[in-house]
Design a protein around this motif. Structure first.
Motif, mmCIF file in Angstrom:
data_model
loop_
_atom_site.group_PDB
_atom_site.id
_atom_site.type_symbol
_atom_site.label_atom_id
_atom_site.label_comp_id
_atom_site.label_asym_id
_atom_site.label_seq_id
_atom_site.Cartn_x
_atom_site.Cartn_y
_atom_site.Cartn_z
ATOM 1 N N LEU A 31 0.825 -1.203 0.000
ATOM 2 C CA LEU A 31 0.000 0.000 0.000
ATOM 3 C C LEU A 31 0.862 1.258 0.000
ATOM 4 O O LEU A 31 0.529 2.247 -0.664
ATOM 5 C CB LEU A 31 -0.923 -0.011 1.228
ATOM 6 C CG LEU A 31 -2.005 -1.093 1.233
ATOM 7 C CD1 LEU A 31 -2.714 -1.122 2.574
ATOM 8 C CD2 LEU A 31 -3.004 -0.858 0.115
ATOM 9 N N ARG A 32 1.960 1.213 0.753
ATOM 10 C CA ARG A 32 2.860 2.365 0.790
ATOM 11 C C ARG A 32 3.473 2.610 -0.590
ATOM 12 O O ARG A 32 3.565 3.755 -1.061
ATOM 13 C CB ARG A 32 3.957 2.119 1.832
ATOM 14 C CG ARG A 32 4.831 3.333 2.086
ATOM 15 C CD ARG A 32 5.567 3.210 3.407
ATOM 16 N NE ARG A 32 6.650 2.248 3.381
ATOM 17 C CZ ARG A 32 6.641 1.078 4.029
ATOM 18 N NH1 ARG A 32 5.568 0.715 4.738
ATOM 19 N NH2 ARG A 32 7.678 0.265 3.985
ATOM 20 N N LEU A 33 3.849 1.539 -1.246
ATOM 21 C CA LEU A 33 4.438 1.671 -2.575
ATOM 22 C C LEU A 33 3.400 2.144 -3.587
ATOM 23 O O LEU A 33 3.684 3.005 -4.424
ATOM 24 C CB LEU A 33 5.019 0.322 -3.014
ATOM 25 C CG LEU A 33 5.756 0.293 -4.352
ATOM 26 C CD1 LEU A 33 6.939 1.258 -4.335
ATOM 27 C CD2 LEU A 33 6.225 -1.135 -4.660
ATOM 28 N N PHE A 34 2.195 1.605 -3.495
ATOM 29 C CA PHE A 34 1.139 2.025 -4.419
ATOM 30 C C PHE A 34 0.826 3.501 -4.259
ATOM 31 O O PHE A 34 0.620 4.218 -5.235
ATOM 32 C CB PHE A 34 -0.129 1.196 -4.190
ATOM 33 C CG PHE A 34 -1.265 1.606 -5.079
ATOM 34 C CD1 PHE A 34 -1.399 1.074 -6.350
ATOM 35 C CD2 PHE A 34 -2.188 2.548 -4.663
ATOM 36 C CE1 PHE A 34 -2.437 1.465 -7.185
ATOM 37 C CE2 PHE A 34 -3.221 2.945 -5.491
ATOM 38 C CZ PHE A 34 -3.344 2.398 -6.749
ATOM 39 N N ARG A 35 0.799 3.957 -3.024
ATOM 40 C CA ARG A 35 0.507 5.373 -2.780
ATOM 41 C C ARG A 35 1.560 6.267 -3.435
ATOM 42 O O ARG A 35 1.229 7.293 -4.040
ATOM 43 C CB ARG A 35 0.439 5.648 -1.284
ATOM 44 C CG ARG A 35 0.253 7.122 -0.953
ATOM 45 C CD ARG A 35 -0.027 7.357 0.498
ATOM 46 N NE ARG A 35 -0.251 8.769 0.758
ATOM 47 C CZ ARG A 35 -0.808 9.238 1.867
ATOM 48 N NH1 ARG A 35 -1.214 8.413 2.800
ATOM 49 N NH2 ARG A 35 -0.969 10.530 2.043
ATOM 50 N N PRO A 45 11.589 7.574 -11.599
ATOM 51 C CA PRO A 45 11.932 6.155 -11.808
ATOM 52 C C PRO A 45 11.521 5.297 -10.615
ATOM 53 O O PRO A 45 11.617 5.723 -9.460
ATOM 54 C CB PRO A 45 13.456 6.186 -11.977
ATOM 55 C CG PRO A 45 13.750 7.562 -12.478
ATOM 56 C CD PRO A 45 12.758 8.456 -11.784
ATOM 57 N N PHE A 46 11.103 4.088 -10.929
ATOM 58 C CA PHE A 46 10.597 3.192 -9.891
ATOM 59 C C PHE A 46 11.635 2.953 -8.806
ATOM 60 O O PHE A 46 11.308 2.897 -7.613
ATOM 61 C CB PHE A 46 10.172 1.869 -10.533
ATOM 62 C CG PHE A 46 9.603 0.886 -9.555
ATOM 63 C CD1 PHE A 46 8.381 1.133 -8.929
ATOM 64 C CD2 PHE A 46 10.288 -0.283 -9.254
ATOM 65 C CE1 PHE A 46 7.846 0.218 -8.025
ATOM 66 C CE2 PHE A 46 9.769 -1.192 -8.355
ATOM 67 C CZ PHE A 46 8.540 -0.950 -7.737
ATOM 68 N N ARG A 47 12.896 2.820 -9.182
ATOM 69 C CA ARG A 47 13.935 2.537 -8.186
ATOM 70 C C ARG A 47 14.027 3.653 -7.143
ATOM 71 O O ARG A 47 14.314 3.392 -5.973
ATOM 72 C CB ARG A 47 15.284 2.321 -8.862
ATOM 73 C CG ARG A 47 15.835 3.531 -9.602
ATOM 74 C CD ARG A 47 17.217 3.244 -10.191
ATOM 75 N NE ARG A 47 17.750 4.401 -10.908
ATOM 76 C CZ ARG A 47 17.489 4.679 -12.169
ATOM 77 N NH1 ARG A 47 16.691 3.868 -12.867
ATOM 78 N NH2 ARG A 47 18.012 5.752 -12.745
ATOM 79 N N SER A 48 13.767 4.910 -7.573
ATOM 80 C CA SER A 48 13.798 6.023 -6.620
ATOM 81 C C SER A 48 12.615 5.958 -5.664
ATOM 82 O O SER A 48 12.739 6.279 -4.476
ATOM 83 C CB SER A 48 13.796 7.358 -7.376
ATOM 84 O OG SER A 48 14.942 7.484 -8.182
ATOM 85 N N LEU A 49 11.454 5.549 -6.195
ATOM 86 C CA LEU A 49 10.281 5.397 -5.326
ATOM 87 C C LEU A 49 10.504 4.288 -4.316
ATOM 88 O O LEU A 49 10.085 4.394 -3.159
ATOM 89 C CB LEU A 49 9.044 5.092 -6.171
ATOM 90 C CG LEU A 49 8.576 6.180 -7.142
ATOM 91 C CD1 LEU A 49 7.320 5.717 -7.885
ATOM 92 C CD2 LEU A 49 8.284 7.479 -6.406
ATOM 93 N N ILE A 55 11.738 0.014 1.011
ATOM 94 C CA ILE A 55 11.391 -1.386 0.795
ATOM 95 C C ILE A 55 12.532 -2.061 0.034
ATOM 96 O O ILE A 55 13.065 -1.484 -0.934
ATOM 97 C CB ILE A 55 10.079 -1.506 -0.012
ATOM 98 C CG1 ILE A 55 8.940 -0.822 0.742
ATOM 99 C CG2 ILE A 55 9.729 -2.970 -0.290
ATOM 100 C CD1 ILE A 55 7.650 -0.751 -0.056
ATOM 101 N N PRO A 56 12.935 -3.277 0.393
ATOM 102 C CA PRO A 56 13.979 -3.980 -0.358
ATOM 103 C C PRO A 56 13.587 -4.110 -1.826
ATOM 104 O O PRO A 56 12.425 -4.393 -2.135
ATOM 105 C CB PRO A 56 14.056 -5.347 0.334
ATOM 106 C CG PRO A 56 13.557 -5.083 1.719
ATOM 107 C CD PRO A 56 12.509 -4.036 1.580
ATOM 108 N N HIS A 61 9.789 -5.232 -6.326
ATOM 109 C CA HIS A 61 9.478 -5.740 -7.656
ATOM 110 C C HIS A 61 8.436 -6.853 -7.610
ATOM 111 O O HIS A 61 7.613 -6.974 -8.524
ATOM 112 C CB HIS A 61 10.756 -6.233 -8.343
ATOM 113 C CG HIS A 61 11.578 -5.123 -8.920
ATOM 114 N ND1 HIS A 61 12.538 -4.453 -8.191
ATOM 115 C CD2 HIS A 61 11.553 -4.532 -10.139
ATOM 116 C CE1 HIS A 61 13.091 -3.515 -8.946
ATOM 117 N NE2 HIS A 61 12.511 -3.535 -10.133
ATOM 118 N N ARG A 62 8.440 -7.632 -6.546
ATOM 119 C CA ARG A 62 7.393 -8.643 -6.391
ATOM 120 C C ARG A 62 6.032 -7.982 -6.203
ATOM 121 O O ARG A 62 5.029 -8.395 -6.802
ATOM 122 C CB ARG A 62 7.720 -9.549 -5.198
ATOM 123 C CG ARG A 62 6.615 -10.565 -4.879
ATOM 124 C CD ARG A 62 7.055 -11.505 -3.770
ATOM 125 N NE ARG A 62 7.489 -10.807 -2.573
ATOM 126 C CZ ARG A 62 6.655 -10.314 -1.665
ATOM 127 N NH1 ARG A 62 5.337 -10.422 -1.829
ATOM 128 N NH2 ARG A 62 7.122 -9.706 -0.595
#
Length: 269
Positions: A31-35, A45-49, A55-56, A61-62
């Motif tokens: 949820l934190r990542l989705f937000r 870029p996703f890696r910065s998020l 998050i590891p 990525h999973r």
């Protein structure tokens, strides 16, 4: 619904749901990542998020793969993601106002039944008050028999309109007050821009508004703002009664009841 509206709706919903779970659980991390993705709208870029979320990378990525499989997230560029088409379709047709009405209706219905009065939820649209919800109490003392959901009324002479005007930036208030002339609907209607400006300042200071037979000769209304979690005035809640009132509740108690209901709806938002 536009993509950014869907993002706002989604992040607020998932933010609320996320509060029910520990941030260290898989759900909490997802949820934190989705937000972050919804707020970012594909700019970063996703890696910065992932770094920002703490998050590891393997876990991130999973989680991303699961969200993509469900249509919640879609790729918008090299290493960049935004909310997915499935989510946009899910939110299609919904609006901020519809969401407000859905959240508030049950609470307002209970208040109307408890007090035996008419309760409204209104928002400011094109300098007019649009009524999203009307909950009726006893017809003998409920007041506002002429209103209906979806109709618009002037803001300057209504209690709910005044709390909405008080929630605007000062320059927006000035623009509204300079766009006269204002029409007197009854002999008690205040139409002088200077007086209205003072009323709006008083409403802002005291946190509630009153319209004493300014819309109709037999109608008395009180209103308070409905705020978002960030403090933004998103709507106004009013209670209406016929004049002369035969309700046992005094002005202070009616305002207190409105404030209590407003806080309850804000918590649900």
């Amino acid at each position: 619904m536009h993509r950014d509206q869907a993002a706002i709706y989604s992040e607020k919903y998932f933010s609320y749901v996320g509060k029910m779970d520990s941030p260290d659980t898989s759900l909490g991390k997802g949820l934190r990542l989705f937000r972050l993705i919804a707020e970012d709208r594909g700019r970063t870029p996703f890696r910065s998020l992932v770094e920002r979320a703490g998050i590891p990378p393997s876990t991130a990525h999973r989680l991303l793969r699961s969200m993509r499989n469900q249509g919640l997230v879609g790729q918008v560029g090299a290493g960049r993601y935004d909310i997915g088409l499935e989510l946009v379709d899910l939110c299609d047709g919904r609006s901020r106002n519809e969401h407000l009405a859905n959240v508030a209706r049950h609470v307002l219905n209970n208040m109307a039944r408890r007090l035996g009065l008419t309760v409204h939820l209104g928002v400011l649209e094109d300098a007019m008050v649009t009524y999203l919800v009307k909950s009726e109490g006893k017809t003998s003392c409920g007041g506002a028999n002429f209103t209906r959901e979806g109709m618009q009324l002037e803001a300057y002479c209504s209690a709910v309109g005044r709390v909405l005007l008080a929630g605007l930036e000062e320059k927006e208030q000035d623009a509204y007050l300079s766009d006269g002339p204002f029409v007197d609907l009854t002999a008690r209607t205040i139409t002088c821009p200077t007086e209205l400006h003072q009323i709006i300042k008083t409403v802002s200071a005291h946190g509630f508004a009153k319209d004493d037979r300014e819309i109709a000769d037999d109608l008395l209304c009180f209103a308070v703002p409905l705020r978002s979690g960030s403090g933004e005035v998103v709507a106004g809640i009013s209670v209406s009664l016929t004049w002369p009132p035969d309700n046992i509740l005094n002005e202070q108690e009616l305002v207190r009841q409105l404030e209590k209901v407003s806080r309850k709806i804000t918590a649900r938002l």
